[in-house]
Design a protein around this motif. Structure first.
Motif, mmCIF file in Angstrom:
data_model
loop_
_atom_site.group_PDB
_atom_site.id
_atom_site.type_symbol
_atom_site.label_atom_id
_atom_site.label_comp_id
_atom_site.label_asym_id
_atom_site.label_seq_id
_atom_site.Cartn_x
_atom_site.Cartn_y
_atom_site.Cartn_z
ATOM 1 N N HIS A 1 0.950 3.501 -0.958
ATOM 2 C CA HIS A 1 0.214 4.924 -0.503
ATOM 3 C C HIS A 1 0.411 5.965 -1.184
ATOM 4 C CE1 HIS A 1 0.422 1.898 2.995
ATOM 5 N NE2 HIS A 1 -0.531 2.458 3.352
ATOM 6 N N GLN B 1 -2.615 6.059 -3.434
ATOM 7 C CA GLN B 1 -3.652 6.642 -2.846
ATOM 8 C C GLN B 1 -3.603 7.899 -2.754
ATOM 9 O OE1 GLN B 1 -6.076 4.327 -2.094
ATOM 10 N NE2 GLN B 1 -4.721 3.042 -3.134
ATOM 11 N N TYR C 1 -3.649 -6.696 3.624
ATOM 12 C CA TYR C 1 -3.757 -5.650 4.390
ATOM 13 C C TYR C 1 -4.661 -4.619 4.639
ATOM 14 C CZ TYR C 1 -2.730 -2.553 8.249
ATOM 15 O OH TYR C 1 -2.740 -1.753 9.313
ATOM 16 N N HIS C 2 -4.847 -3.959 3.267
ATOM 17 C CA HIS C 2 -5.811 -2.761 3.372
ATOM 18 C C HIS C 2 -7.098 -3.284 3.339
ATOM 19 C CE1 HIS C 2 -1.943 -0.665 2.909
ATOM 20 N NE2 HIS C 2 -2.704 0.238 3.582
ATOM 21 N N GLU C 3 -7.338 -4.667 3.281
ATOM 22 C CA GLU C 3 -8.848 -5.051 3.426
ATOM 23 C C GLU C 3 -9.152 -4.893 4.773
ATOM 24 O OE1 GLU C 3 -8.879 -9.051 2.058
ATOM 25 O OE2 GLU C 3 -8.226 -8.779 0.247
ATOM 26 N N HIS D 1 1.975 1.295 9.332
ATOM 27 C CA HIS D 1 0.920 1.876 9.872
ATOM 28 C C HIS D 1 0.916 2.275 11.300
ATOM 29 C CE1 HIS D 1 -0.896 0.417 6.274
ATOM 30 N NE2 HIS D 1 -1.559 1.445 6.152
ATOM 31 N N THR E 1 0.014 -6.302 0.401
ATOM 32 C CA THR E 1 -0.326 -4.995 0.558
ATOM 33 C C THR E 1 -1.862 -4.605 0.518
ATOM 34 O OG1 THR E 1 1.947 -3.954 0.044
ATOM 35 C CG2 THR E 1 0.190 -2.602 -0.059
ATOM 36 N N ASP F 1 -7.158 -2.945 7.224
ATOM 37 C CA ASP F 1 -6.710 -1.436 7.497
ATOM 38 C C ASP F 1 -6.566 -1.766 8.806
ATOM 39 O OD1 ASP F 1 -5.390 0.798 6.945
ATOM 40 O OD2 ASP F 1 -7.312 1.856 6.433
ATOM 41 N N ASN F 2 -6.044 -2.762 9.597
ATOM 42 C CA ASN F 2 -6.129 -2.664 11.113
ATOM 43 C C ASN F 2 -4.569 -3.364 11.536
ATOM 44 O OD1 ASN F 2 -6.267 -3.610 13.752
ATOM 45 N ND2 ASN F 2 -8.718 -3.683 13.349
#
Length: 202
Positions: A129, A132, A18-20, A53, A15, A22-23
């Motif tokens: 999430h 966040q 992925y957020h490195e 996403h 996870t 964020d695409n």
């Protein structure tokens, strides 16, 4: 390390990976040996992260309808990939425990180990999430407090689910329970089974 701890470690790292980017079109770097259970767990969570996403994107009220349809079909394809991976993971367990002789009173669980692992993967994304949201600089204190309470519940759910998975695997290994692998047999993606597709010949 228990199996659930392995899952949670890989799911959290995937996870974050992925957020490195964020695409949803990013290409992941799976650090594990292809075919290993670790490789499958990483792949599972990556699919879940992308789909998470895509589900966000498609809910944009200003999205172009044509683009929304493309994303909906991509989500459908992702769901099939997700199901296939769950079945691969269950195949790993079937092979691992194939030599175990079930006890006379052994019973089935309501779900297979891999479908419980599927829920654990989704929980990792929910936890990420929700956390966040507790850190959002432009959110109100009330919003952050509400999200913190939800985060606490999610973390408790993960502890409970992790324990249940490890207990189920211990029961299967000891012969107290046994498992069957049922293919999901999804019909809407199959042109031979979906009447909308076979009536139109597409």
């Amino acid at each position: 390390m228990s199996f659930s701890q392995l899952c949670n470690t890989i799911f959290d790292a995937t996870t974050e990976h992925y957020h490195e980017f964020d695409n949803v079109d990013a290409t992941p770097v799976n650090p594990y040996k292809e075919g290993s259970i670790e490789f499958l767990l990483f792949s599972k969570n990556w699919i879940d992260a992308v789909q998470w996403h895509l589900e966000d994107i498609i809910r944009n009220p200003e999205i172009d309808p044509v683009e929304a349809l493309k994303i909906k079909r991509r989500i459908d394809h992702s769901n099939q990939e997700r199901t296939d991976l769950v079945e691969f993971i269950d195949g790993y367990f079937m092979e691992k425990y194939q030599g175990v002789v079930p006890q006379k009173e052994a019973g089935l669980n309501t779900e297979t180990p891999a479908w419980a692992v599927d829920r654990l993967s989704i929980l990792a994304l929910k936890i990420y999430h929700m956390k966040q949201e507790t850190l959002r600089s432009n959110a109100s204190p009330e919003h952050k407090a509400t999200c913190q309470k939800k985060l606490d519940v999610l973390l408790t759910q993960r502890v409970d689910l992790s324990g249940a998975i490890d207990e189920l695997l211990a029961d299967i290994e000891a012969g107290r329970k046994y498992m069957k692998l049922y293919k999901q047999m999804k019909m809407y993606n199959d042109p031979a089974l979906n009447p909308v597709l076979y009536k139109t010949g597409k």
